[in-house]
Design a protein around this motif. Sequence first.
Motif: not given
Length: 69
Positions: A3, A5, A28
Amino acid sequence: MVKLNLRLPDDLHARLTAQAAADRRSLNSEILHLIEVGLGVVASDAPVRPGGDPASPAPLRGGPDSSPA
């Protein structure tokens, strides 16, 4: 899967969102696709994108001596 950010300028986010919608992908998936294209990971037989631009350049056809005479 990692993941991440990511901070994007508002105008770049808008462009990515619009392109994702045009390509019928999630944001995404669009970002992943663009990174793969930029890194040369996507196969050359990828479908043509909705603006006529291929996702990656088509390979050259023929051999070195296949030019017309």
